[in-house]
Write a protein that holds these residues in place. Structure first.
Motif, PDB file in Angstrom:
ATOM      1  N   ALA A 160       3.654  -4.139   6.782  1.00 61.55           N
ATOM      2  CA  ALA A 160       3.047  -2.814   6.535  1.00 61.55           C
ATOM      3  C   ALA A 160       1.657  -3.009   5.952  1.00 61.55           C
ATOM      4  O   ALA A 160       1.297  -2.392   4.954  1.00 61.55           O
ATOM      5  CB  ALA A 160       3.935  -1.982   5.611  1.00 61.55           C
ATOM      6  N   VAL A 161       0.886  -3.921   6.561  1.00 62.15           N
ATOM      7  CA  VAL A 161      -0.478  -4.157   6.065  1.00 62.15           C
ATOM      8  C   VAL A 161      -1.430  -3.192   6.777  1.00 62.15           C
ATOM      9  O   VAL A 161      -1.035  -2.415   7.650  1.00 62.15           O
ATOM     10  CB  VAL A 161      -0.926  -5.640   6.235  1.00 62.15           C
ATOM     11  N   GLU A 219      -3.996  -1.070   8.917  1.00 62.43           N
ATOM     12  CA  GLU A 219      -3.922  -0.801  10.363  1.00 62.43           C
ATOM     13  C   GLU A 219      -5.114  -1.424  11.088  1.00 62.43           C
ATOM     14  O   GLU A 219      -6.060  -0.743  11.502  1.00 62.43           O
ATOM     15  CB  GLU A 219      -3.839   0.717  10.587  1.00 62.43           C
ATOM     16  N   VAL A 262      -1.179 -11.876   9.940  1.00 65.51           N
ATOM     17  CA  VAL A 262      -0.065 -11.800   8.980  1.00 65.51           C
ATOM     18  C   VAL A 262       1.246 -12.170   9.679  1.00 65.51           C
ATOM     19  O   VAL A 262       2.054 -12.944   9.147  1.00 65.51           O
ATOM     20  CB  VAL A 262       0.017 -10.392   8.349  1.00 65.51           C
ATOM     21  N   ASN A 322       5.251  -1.869  10.998  1.00 67.37           N
ATOM     22  CA  ASN A 322       5.306  -0.426  10.741  1.00 67.37           C
ATOM     23  C   ASN A 322       4.061   0.269  11.311  1.00 67.37           C
ATOM     24  O   ASN A 322       3.773   1.415  10.964  1.00 67.37           O
ATOM     25  CB  ASN A 322       5.390  -0.197   9.221  1.00 67.37           C
ATOM     26  N   SER A 323       3.330  -0.412  12.201  1.00 67.69           N
ATOM     27  CA  SER A 323       2.097   0.184  12.731  1.00 67.69           C
ATOM     28  C   SER A 323       2.343   1.591  13.281  1.00 67.69           C
ATOM     29  O   SER A 323       3.356   1.848  13.931  1.00 67.69           O
ATOM     30  CB  SER A 323       1.534  -0.693  13.848  1.00 67.69           C
ATOM     31  N   SER A 324       1.362   2.481  13.050  1.00 64.87           N
ATOM     32  CA  SER A 324       1.470   3.854  13.565  1.00 64.87           C
ATOM     33  C   SER A 324       0.975   3.967  14.992  1.00 64.87           C
ATOM     34  O   SER A 324       1.199   4.985  15.632  1.00 64.87           O
ATOM     35  CB  SER A 324       0.573   4.794  12.770  1.00 64.87           C
ATOM     36  N   GLY A 358       0.838  -1.199   0.000  1.00 63.63           N
ATOM     37  CA  GLY A 358       0.000   0.000   0.000  1.00 63.63           C
ATOM     38  C   GLY A 358       0.868   1.242   0.000  1.00 63.63           C
ATOM     39  O   GLY A 358       2.027   1.221  -0.449  1.00 63.63           O
ATOM     40  N   ALA A 359       0.305   2.333   0.512  1.00 61.91           N
ATOM     41  CA  ALA A 359       1.001   3.622   0.499  1.00 61.91           C
ATOM     42  C   ALA A 359       2.387   3.513   1.141  1.00 61.91           C
ATOM     43  O   ALA A 359       3.383   3.981   0.578  1.00 61.91           O
ATOM     44  CB  ALA A 359       0.152   4.649   1.232  1.00 61.91           C
ATOM     45  N   MET A 360       2.461   2.869   2.308  1.00 62.44           N
ATOM     46  CA  MET A 360       3.738   2.836   3.030  1.00 62.44           C
ATOM     47  C   MET A 360       4.663   1.727   2.549  1.00 62.44           C
ATOM     48  O   MET A 360       5.873   1.927   2.421  1.00 62.44           O
ATOM     49  CB  MET A 360       3.484   2.665   4.537  1.00 62.44           C
ATOM     50  N   THR A 395      -3.619  -4.211  -6.463  1.00 65.61           N
ATOM     51  CA  THR A 395      -2.600  -3.408  -5.757  1.00 65.61           C
ATOM     52  C   THR A 395      -1.203  -3.901  -6.127  1.00 65.61           C
ATOM     53  O   THR A 395      -0.287  -3.107  -6.342  1.00 65.61           O
ATOM     54  CB  THR A 395      -2.805  -3.493  -4.220  1.00 65.61           C
ATOM     55  N   PHE A 422       8.118   4.022  10.215  1.00 66.31           N
ATOM     56  CA  PHE A 422       8.535   5.044   9.242  1.00 66.31           C
ATOM     57  C   PHE A 422       7.447   6.111   9.137  1.00 66.31           C
ATOM     58  O   PHE A 422       6.270   5.832   9.365  1.00 66.31           O
ATOM     59  CB  PHE A 422       8.711   4.412   7.858  1.00 66.31           C
ATOM     60  N   ASN A 449       5.545   9.190   6.745  1.00 67.77           N
ATOM     61  CA  ASN A 449       5.131   9.446   5.367  1.00 67.77           C
ATOM     62  C   ASN A 449       5.377  10.921   5.003  1.00 67.77           C
ATOM     63  O   ASN A 449       4.939  11.772   5.758  1.00 67.77           O
ATOM     64  CB  ASN A 449       3.625   9.126   5.283  1.00 67.77           C
ATOM     65  N   LYS A 453      -3.097  -7.735  11.354  1.00 68.63           N
ATOM     66  CA  LYS A 453      -1.649  -7.733  11.585  1.00 68.63           C
ATOM     67  C   LYS A 453      -1.214  -8.993  12.349  1.00 68.63           C
ATOM     68  O   LYS A 453      -0.216  -9.623  12.009  1.00 68.63           O
ATOM     69  CB  LYS A 453      -1.243  -6.473  12.365  1.00 68.63           C
ATOM     70  N   GLU A 463       2.135  -8.730  -1.562  1.00 69.87           N
ATOM     71  CA  GLU A 463       0.823  -8.063  -1.546  1.00 69.87           C
ATOM     72  C   GLU A 463      -0.227  -9.071  -1.977  1.00 69.87           C
ATOM     73  O   GLU A 463      -0.123  -9.700  -3.021  1.00 69.87           O
ATOM     74  CB  GLU A 463       0.854  -6.845  -2.476  1.00 69.87           C
ATOM     75  N   LEU A 464      -1.260  -9.166  -1.134  1.00 71.18           N
ATOM     76  CA  LEU A 464      -2.344 -10.124  -1.336  1.00 71.18           C
ATOM     77  C   LEU A 464      -3.262  -9.722  -2.495  1.00 71.18           C
ATOM     78  O   LEU A 464      -3.671 -10.550  -3.301  1.00 71.18           O
ATOM     79  CB  LEU A 464      -3.160 -10.142  -0.035  1.00 71.18           C
TER      80      LEU A 464
HETATM   81  N1  LIG Z   1      -0.296   6.049   5.574  1.00 69.58           N
HETATM   82  C1  LIG Z   1       0.518   6.661   6.420  1.00 69.58           C
HETATM   83  O1  LIG Z   1       0.716   7.894   6.375  1.00 69.58           O
HETATM   84  C2  LIG Z   1       1.280   5.846   7.439  1.00 69.58           C
HETATM   85  C3  LIG Z   1       2.384   6.421   8.095  1.00 69.58           C
HETATM   86  C4  LIG Z   1       3.136   5.644   8.979  1.00 69.58           C
HETATM   87  C5  LIG Z   1       2.759   4.329   9.238  1.00 69.58           C
HETATM   88  N2  LIG Z   1       1.648   3.814   8.621  1.00 69.58           N
HETATM   89  C6  LIG Z   1       1.305   2.419   8.924  1.00 69.58           C
HETATM   90  O2  LIG Z   1       1.717   1.611   7.818  1.00 69.58           O
HETATM   91  C7  LIG Z   1       0.825   0.491   7.700  1.00 69.58           C
HETATM   92  C8  LIG Z   1       0.263   0.466   6.291  1.00 69.58           C
HETATM   93  O3  LIG Z   1      -0.405   1.679   6.050  1.00 69.58           O
HETATM   94  P1  LIG Z   1      -0.770   2.155   4.570  1.00 69.58           P
HETATM   95  O4  LIG Z   1      -1.219   3.547   4.684  1.00 69.58           O
HETATM   96  O5  LIG Z   1       0.333   1.761   3.656  1.00 69.58           O
HETATM   97  O6  LIG Z   1      -2.041   1.202   4.299  1.00 69.58           O
HETATM   98  P2  LIG Z   1      -2.673   0.797   2.901  1.00 69.58           P
HETATM   99  O7  LIG Z   1      -4.092   0.480   3.207  1.00 69.58           O
HETATM  100  O8  LIG Z   1      -2.346   1.805   1.854  1.00 69.58           O
HETATM  101  O9  LIG Z   1      -1.890  -0.554   2.512  1.00 69.58           O
HETATM  102  C9  LIG Z   1      -2.037  -1.755   3.207  1.00 69.58           C
HETATM  103  C10 LIG Z   1      -1.830  -2.881   2.203  1.00 69.58           C
HETATM  104  O10 LIG Z   1      -1.745  -4.111   2.903  1.00 69.58           O
HETATM  105  C11 LIG Z   1      -2.317  -5.099   2.053  1.00 69.58           C
HETATM  106  N3  LIG Z   1      -2.605  -6.304   2.826  1.00 69.58           N
HETATM  107  C12 LIG Z   1      -3.581  -6.514   3.720  1.00 69.58           C
HETATM  108  N4  LIG Z   1      -3.478  -7.771   4.201  1.00 69.58           N
HETATM  109  C13 LIG Z   1      -2.416  -8.348   3.596  1.00 69.58           C
HETATM  110  C14 LIG Z   1      -1.788  -9.630   3.668  1.00 69.58           C
HETATM  111  N5  LIG Z   1      -2.294 -10.573   4.484  1.00 69.58           N
HETATM  112  N6  LIG Z   1      -0.710  -9.876   2.907  1.00 69.58           N
HETATM  113  C15 LIG Z   1      -0.226  -8.933   2.072  1.00 69.58           C
HETATM  114  N7  LIG Z   1      -0.777  -7.710   1.958  1.00 69.58           N
HETATM  115  C16 LIG Z   1      -1.851  -7.421   2.710  1.00 69.58           C
HETATM  116  C17 LIG Z   1      -3.554  -4.410   1.507  1.00 69.58           C
HETATM  117  O11 LIG Z   1      -4.043  -5.082   0.349  1.00 69.58           O
HETATM  118  C18 LIG Z   1      -3.001  -3.029   1.206  1.00 69.58           C
HETATM  119  O12 LIG Z   1      -2.480  -2.934  -0.114  1.00 69.58           O
HETATM  120  C19 LIG Z   1      -0.255   0.663   8.782  1.00 69.58           C
HETATM  121  O13 LIG Z   1       0.106  -0.096   9.894  1.00 69.58           O
HETATM  122  C20 LIG Z   1      -0.180   2.152   9.113  1.00 69.58           C
HETATM  123  O14 LIG Z   1      -0.542   2.437  10.438  1.00 69.58           O
HETATM  124  C21 LIG Z   1       0.909   4.528   7.714  1.00 69.58           C
END
Ligand SMILES: NC(=O)c1ccc[n+]([C@@H]2O[C@H](COP(=O)([O-])OP(=O)(O)OC[C@H]3O[C@@H](n4cnc5c(N)ncnc54)[C@H](O)[C@@H]3O)[C@@H](O)[C@H]2O)c1
Length: 292
Positions: free
Chosen positions: A87-88, A90, A98, A115-117, A10-12, A36, A139, A141, A95, A31-32
């Motif tokens: 980084a799946v 939140e 996984v 990487n949980s926030s 995902g984003a992170m 994505t 980390f 963003n 989590k 990535e599942l």
């Molecule tokens: N977005 C932010 O600004 C930010 C900043 C710091 C930390 N975080 C943390 O990073 C983590 C991810 O956040 P994000 O914003 O990237 O979320 P996101 O929703 O953009 O991405 C999460 C990804 O995980 C995938 N996923 C779910 N279950 C899975 C599995 N079993 N196997 C493989 N992939 C799987 C989903 O399909 C999705 O693509 C969270 O814990 C969040 O708290 C986010």
């Protein structure tokens, strides 16, 4: 550390993978979700492209980094990993699942991180056999430009694991912040949330308006952005959901979302992405007049 596994593209996840690949590490991104996963390489290429445009990497360095990225669908496809970063989504249950699935796929001496926030590592490690090698590496963003990375150890995390995580973060040219005792939300986001809460209290109490509070933060405190501008940028719903989850966990009314934020979420005015939040935005996302 040579081989890194990032779970969740995902984003992170993609940004963390790109950072590691730019530092010469081989990265497997799991990535599942098929859609994505298919967009993950072009998204990684776009991030690396912008890095090149800013003069922070050369074109050959960028192509070499992209070649070090590998994408997989299933965790049982991984081999020979030194560090796995989850980084799946939140969601604590997702989590936990996984991490439990990941553990048997890793060599015994691999480090395992989330990487949980917000969730502390001991609340995620419940189904792990070896909790001594598990911690949070958090980390911020956007990952390539934010230099701070928080490291949060659970009581069961070994000092050796904290040491390895710290060395890893330093090897990425980031600045590790060690959180010595578990607390949800850790350091930076807790401070950010405290500032947001106070800004909303001042607004709701009628002490100052949105623009004045943002102006004070920018020009008295030197913040790059005021708290209302920032909430509009990140999405008012994101802050709302974080507070709601915290409130459900603690039951402390101080952790509940404010009435102003709740009302905005109920109206669907979520910030820049919907064209209105604490401010109005034009079709090019340029900020206009305050909306409250
Ligand atoms: N977005 C932010 O600004 C930010 C900043 C710091 C930390 N975080 C943390 O990073 C983590 C991810 O956040 P994000 O914003 O990237 O979320 P996101 O929703 O953009 O991405 C999460 C990804 O995980 C995938 N996923 C779910 N279950 C899975 C599995 N079993 N196997 C493989 N992939 C799987 C989903 O399909 C999705 O693509 C969270 O814990 C969040 O708290 C986010």
């Amino acid at each position: 550390m040579k081989n890194i596994l990032v779970v969740g593209a995902g984003a992170m996840g993609v940004q963390i993978a790109v950072l590691c690949a730019l530092r010469g590490l081989h990265v497997t991104l799991a990535e599942l979700d098929d859609d994505t996963r298919e967009t993950a390489r072009p998204r990684a290429a776009a991030i690396i492209g912008k890095h090149v445009d800013k003069g922070r990497a050369t074109r050959p360095e960028a192509s070499a980094a992209l070649e070090r990225l590998e994408f997989i669908a299933r965790l049982d496809e991984v081999t020979d990993i030194d560090l796995a970063i989850e980084a799946v989504t939140e969601d604590r249950e997702v989590k936990r699942r996984v991490l439990a699935e990941l553990e048997p796929a890793l060599p015994a001496d691999a480090l395992l991180a989330s990487n949980s926030s917000s969730f502390v590592p001991s609340s995620l490690a419940t189904d792990l056999d070896d909790r001594s090698r598990f911690l949070n590496i958090h980390f911020f963003n956007p990952v390539l430009s934010m230099r701070c990375v928080e490291i949060i150890a659970a009581p069961e995390t070994s000092p050796g694991a904290v040491h390895r995580a710290t060395r890893f973060v330093e090897s990425l040219d980031k600045l590790p912040v060690i959180v010595k005792k578990e607390i949800p939300g850790f350091v930076a986001n807790r401070i950010l949330n405290a500032v947001r809460d106070e800004a909303i209290r001042l607004l709701e109490g009628g002490y100052a308006d949105v623009e004045s509070i943002d102006l004070a933060c920018r020009h008295a405190l030197g913040y790059p952005m005021g708290p209302f501008e920032l909430m509009d940028l990140t999405g008012i719903d994101i802050g709302y959901l974080t507070k709601k989850a915290r409130f459900e966990e603690t039951g402390d009314p101080a952790d509940a979302p404010s009435r102003t934020v709740t009302a905005l979420v109920e109206q669907g005015t979520l910030g820049r992405k919907t064209g209105q939040g604490f401010y109005h935005y034009d079709t090019d996302s340029r900020r206009g007049a305050p909306a409250l």
